[in-house]
Design an enzyme around this catalytic site. Structure first.
Site, short mmCIF file in Angstrom:
data_model
loop_
_atom_site.label_atom_id
_atom_site.label_comp_id
_atom_site.label_asym_id
_atom_site.label_seq_id
_atom_site.Cartn_x
_atom_site.Cartn_y
_atom_site.Cartn_z
N SER A 124 0.83 -1.20 0.00
CA SER A 124 0.00 0.00 0.00
C SER A 124 0.87 1.25 0.00
CB SER A 124 -0.86 -0.01 1.26
OG SER A 124 -1.41 1.25 1.50
N TYR A 149 -2.36 -1.18 10.63
CA TYR A 149 -2.54 -1.69 9.26
C TYR A 149 -1.30 -1.35 8.42
CZ TYR A 149 -3.91 -1.81 4.38
OH TYR A 149 -3.92 -2.04 3.03
N LYS A 153 1.82 -3.80 6.81
CA LYS A 153 2.24 -3.85 5.40
C LYS A 153 3.74 -3.62 5.29
CE LYS A 153 -1.62 -4.69 3.34
NZ LYS A 153 -1.81 -5.94 2.60
#
Ligand code: NAD
Ligand code: UFG
Length: 336
Positions: A124, A149, A153
């Site tokens: 991302s 989150y 990643k």
């Protein structure tokens, strides 16, 4: 090529499975359906006229993953499975590190044991961190992420880099997505958020279809042209096609990183106004206070994917909005 798609019953995964099948690849889907739907898999079959081999399993289940690799002759894994709600990750960090980081770790262990060492990973733009200048370029270091989150990643990216350093037989492609929106032009596949949508596009669509009263625009006092945040929105079909273009890159050893975005920022207000123009449907909105953790503006430098993969996002904003609307009208309650 025989490709294992983890998370293939989800939003981006389902669109990618369509493109893989239509390009003649053979696909096996693994998904635990925590945020995906078997209806999406039926719709893929309807669109492509091909059947989808589906295994309902959790990537954290080593035994199940060993079984998948022993029963199918997998050459490459495209790994979408994971949790993705930024706000939820703040209140449920353990779930995010377990699904996203530990899940990838188990997947890689099963791959190593099976001798399958080609992986395309859904990363991302968030890994560039809070202080990176725009546009984001792949040569920039990962920055400080502001939520579990994003950190999960970044941790997976590092895990995969270390894996490649330790064993030159691994090859990994890290695809850093910007803001995917839109739906399959057939109207049969799209984004199906559970509960109140966190993201802008599904929220706009649910207001337009009458499921929600009005959109809250989180802040109009950012240092941008109209004061609302700017993001790099790309059509989910273009994003899916980016994975196909990345498949040859995963045949080369090492790690390669690609931004998948359009290279253009669009403001929240511009999104709402464009949606109303394209669909002719009113979207009532209210300007509210800023949402914690939002960055004012970011978009991709999309040059590397164009030069090295021959990929560019071809579908414009009007297509993204119209396809979202078609999906929303045909499926007001998503797959449910
Ligand atoms: P999604 O939730 O629609 O799809 C993820 C799929 O993975 C779901 O079908 C879910 O059931 C499955 N899954 C989750 N945990 C699993 C597990 N432990 N085992 C097996 N299956 C599991 O999300 P999406 O929007 O399609 O995103 C796909 C990937 O792309 C995710 O890794 C996400 O973090 C990443 N990503 C998404 C965006 C975005 O804006 N949608 C942006 C950047 C990166
Ligand atoms: N927004 C609103 N109202 C809403 C929802 C969003 O004004 O109801 C605004 C946000 O404040 C932001 C913009 O719309 O300015 C876009 O917000 P999204 O939640 O749609 O997307 P984000 O850029 O915050 O995050 C998304 C994904 C992340 C991913 C990131 C970069 O949710 O997982 O893109 O790829 F990391």
């Amino acid at each position: 090529m025989q490709v294992l798609v983890t998370g293939g019953a989800g939003y981006i995964g389902s669109h990618t499975v369509v493109e893989l099948l239509q390009a003649g690849h053979s696909v096996v889907v693994v998904d635990n359906l925590c945020n995906g739907s078997e209806v999406a898999l039926q719709r893929i079959e309807k669109i492509t006229g091909q059947s989808v081999r589906f295994i309902r399993a959790d990537i954290r289940d080593r035994q199940a993953m060993d079984g998948v690799f022993s029963r199918h002759d997998i050459e490459t894994v495209i790994h979408f499975a994971g949790l993705k709600a930024v706000g939820e990750s703040v209140s449920r960090p353990l779930d995010y590190y377990e699904n996203n980081f530990y899940g990838t770790l188990v997947l890689c262990q099963a791959m190593e044991a099976a001798g399958v060492r080609r992986l395309v990973f859904s990363s991302s733009a968030t890994v560039y961190g809070e202080e990176a200048p725009v546009p984001y370029v792949e040569t920039m270091p990962r920055g400080t992420t502001s939520n579990p989150y994003g950190t999960s990643k970044a941790m997976v990216e590092k895990l995969l880099e270390d894996l490649v350093s330790a064993n030159a037989r691994w090859s990994v492609v890290l695809l850093r997505y910007f803001n995917p929106i839109g739906a399959h032009p057939s109207g049969w596949l799209g984004e199906c958020p559970q509960g109140i949508p966190n993201n802008l596009m599904p929220f706009i669509a649910q207001v337009a279809v009458g499921r929600r009263e009005r959109l809250s625009i989180f802040g109009d006092d950012y240092p941008t042209a109209d004061g609302t945040c700017e993001r790099d929105y790309l059509h989910v079909v273009d994003l899916a096609l980016g994975h196909l273009k990345a498949l040859p890159a995963v045949l080369e050893p090492g790690v390669s990183i690609y931004n998948l975005g359009t290279g253009q920022g669009v403001s929240v207000l511009a999104m709402v106004n464009s949606f109303m123009r394209v669909t002719g449907v009113d979207v009532p909105y209210l300007i509210t206070s800023r949402r914690a953790g939002d960055l004012p503006a970011f978009w991709a430098d999309a040059g590397k994917a164009r030069r090295k993969l021959g990929w560019t996002a071809e579908r414009g904003l009007d297509d993204m909005l119209m396809d979202t609307w078609r999906w929303q009208c045909k499926n007001p309650y998503g797959y449910r």
